[in-house]
Design an enzyme around this catalytic site. Structure first.
Site, PDB file in Angstrom:
ATOM      1  N   LYS A   1       5.476  -0.580 -14.840  1.00 23.73           N
ATOM      2  CA  LYS A   1       6.890  -0.850 -15.112  1.00 23.73           C
ATOM      3  C   LYS A   1       7.119  -2.364 -15.266  1.00 23.73           C
ATOM      4  O   LYS A   1       6.585  -2.958 -16.177  1.00 23.73           O
ATOM      5  CB  LYS A   1       7.728  -0.239 -13.993  1.00 23.73           C
TER       6      LYS A   1
ATOM      7  N   ARG B   1     -16.018  -1.192 -10.786  1.00 23.43           N
ATOM      8  CA  ARG B   1     -15.178  -0.335  -9.918  1.00 23.43           C
ATOM      9  C   ARG B   1     -15.036  -0.957  -8.532  1.00 23.43           C
ATOM     10  O   ARG B   1     -14.029  -0.781  -7.860  1.00 23.43           O
ATOM     11  CB  ARG B   1     -15.771   1.081  -9.842  1.00 23.43           C
TER      12      ARG B   1
END
Ligand SMILES: Cc1ncc(COP(=O)(O)O)c(C=O)c1O
Length: 395
Positions: free
Chosen positions: A211, A61
């Site tokens: 995208k 993380r």
């Protein structure tokens, strides 16, 4: 078989056998460091990590080599000093806002931004005491009126969804910088291949890497890019709020970005041909595409974009029922509420990105039941146009 160590019992074998680093030649591709945590050789190495040495990893993380590789590629593409990868585009926007603003600060943005971003501003950031003013597109020339001494961030998106209107990034950034306001640009639709907002006054660029950056509709990720002075606090927000990316996703993103330039180039050519076809079609009321010379966005796009983008929207004659008949008749184009993949997709804003908006909001956004949005993939444009032609004939 691990022959080096002799493990005494099955539970220990389950955990340790075979996990030695196997000797081999260096792989050509960046490996997936599929781990949540890293082992350290000794306390000295932990000390090196604590001193901020970049080659020591502690916990995924906080940082991971595969994620770092993807961050470096995105930063290089946007010509930015630093990048933080996040779990999604929304996570990137969230940690960007929290890295820049605190309770009591205000954001100025546009009514035309992605609907999810409006929800983030109105439903989430308000809970943190951060208020947002949304400026209608026609009022952007009077941006200064929306700034006050609490304004900390200007959030822009260009081209917009779904009307593909372009915003003069440099002019807006100059206006904000006169008041010391940080400028953030969502560059998802343009990609860094077509537009580099950091070179047009932006301080931070955000992406839905889901995208075009990923490009294959198989991952969810986001990114924030800019100078270290902006990205360091944004990274801290990501680490402390938990919206990190994943090494497997970072690998897919790295792989996707290798073909970004060629995908964008082909999709731009397809968009141009589709826009020209639609403009001449008797069933089409208007075409929204910044590449058309009579588009009000054309001069801005010429100034700040390398090409005119991979999206084309249009209003069909006959309103909502014609739009539905058209979409249902398409064979090659998938009906999918996303964009940026190698496959050409169609979306219907009224029932997806703009669902539930009031008539007044839709009017301000210039979206109606007749509006259809196309995301161009990398297929052959003649095939795409012949499918559009047959679907329009049934609309
Ligand atoms: C322009 C834009 N920004 C941000 C987002 C949010 O990205 P994600 O879905 O990866 O969270 C989207 C998603 O559609 C988008 O279109």
């Amino acid at each position: 078989m691990n022959t080096k160590k002799n493990f005494p019992s099955d539970p220990t074998i389950c955990v340790h056998a075979g996990e030695d680093r196997h000797g081999r030649s260096a792989p050509l591709t960046t490996e997936i460091a599929q781990t949540s945590v890293f082992t350290l050789k000794n306390v000295d190495e932990l000390r090196r990590y604590a001193a901020g040495k970049a080659d020591v990893y502690l916990y995924s993380r906080y940082g991971n080599p595969t994620i770092r590789a993807a961050e470096e590629k995105v930063a290089a593409l946007e010509a930015g000093e630093s990048c933080v990868l996040t779990a999604s585009g929304m996570a990137a926007e969230m940690v960007t806002a929290l890295g820049i603003c605190k309770a009591g600060d205000e954001i100025v943005s546009m009514l035309d931004i992605y609907g999810g971003t409006i929800k983030l501003f109105n439903n989430v950031l308000t809970r943190c005491g951060i208020k947002t003013h949304l400026v209608p597109f026609t009022e952007l020339g009077k941006l200064a009126r929306y700034f006050n001494r609490r304004t900390r961030m200007l959030f822009l998106e260009s081209p917009t969804n779904p009307t593909l209107r372009c915003v003069d990034l440099q002019a807006m950034a100059d206006e904000a910088h006169r008041r010391g306001i940080c400028v953030v640009v969502d560059n998802t639709f343009a990609t860094p291949i077509l537009q580099k907002p950091l070179q047009h006054g932006a301080d931070v660029v955000v992406h839905s890497a889901t995208k075009y950056l990923g490009g294959h509709s198989d991952l969810t990720a986001g990114a924030a890019i800019g100078a270290k002075k902006w990205i360091d606090p944004i990274r801290t927000m990501m680490i402390q709020s938990g919206g990190c990316s994943d090494p497997g996703v970072a690998y897919l993103l790295l792989r996707g970005m290798k073909t970004l330039e060629v995908r964008v180039e082909r999709a731009c050519i397809n968009a141009f041909h589709v826009a020209e076809f639609l403009r001449e079609h008797p069933k089409v009321a208007r075409v929204m595409y910044p590449g058309l010379v009579d588009s009000p966005s054309h001069p801005i796009a010429l100034r700040q974009m390398r090409d005119f983008g991979m999206m084309v929207s249009f209003d069909i004659k006959g309103g909502g029922s014609a739009a539905e008949r058209f979409i249902n008749a398409l064979k090659t184009w998938y009906l999918a509420t996303s964009l940026g993949g190698v496959e050409s997709t169609v979306s219907y804003p009224l029932l997806s990105s703009h669902v539930g908006l009031s008539k007044k909001s839709l009017r301000l956004l210039d979206v109606s039941a007749a509006t259809v949005r196309l995301s161009l993939g990398i297929e052959d444009s003649a095939d795409l146009i012949s499918d559009l032609a047959q679907a329009l004939s049934r609309a």
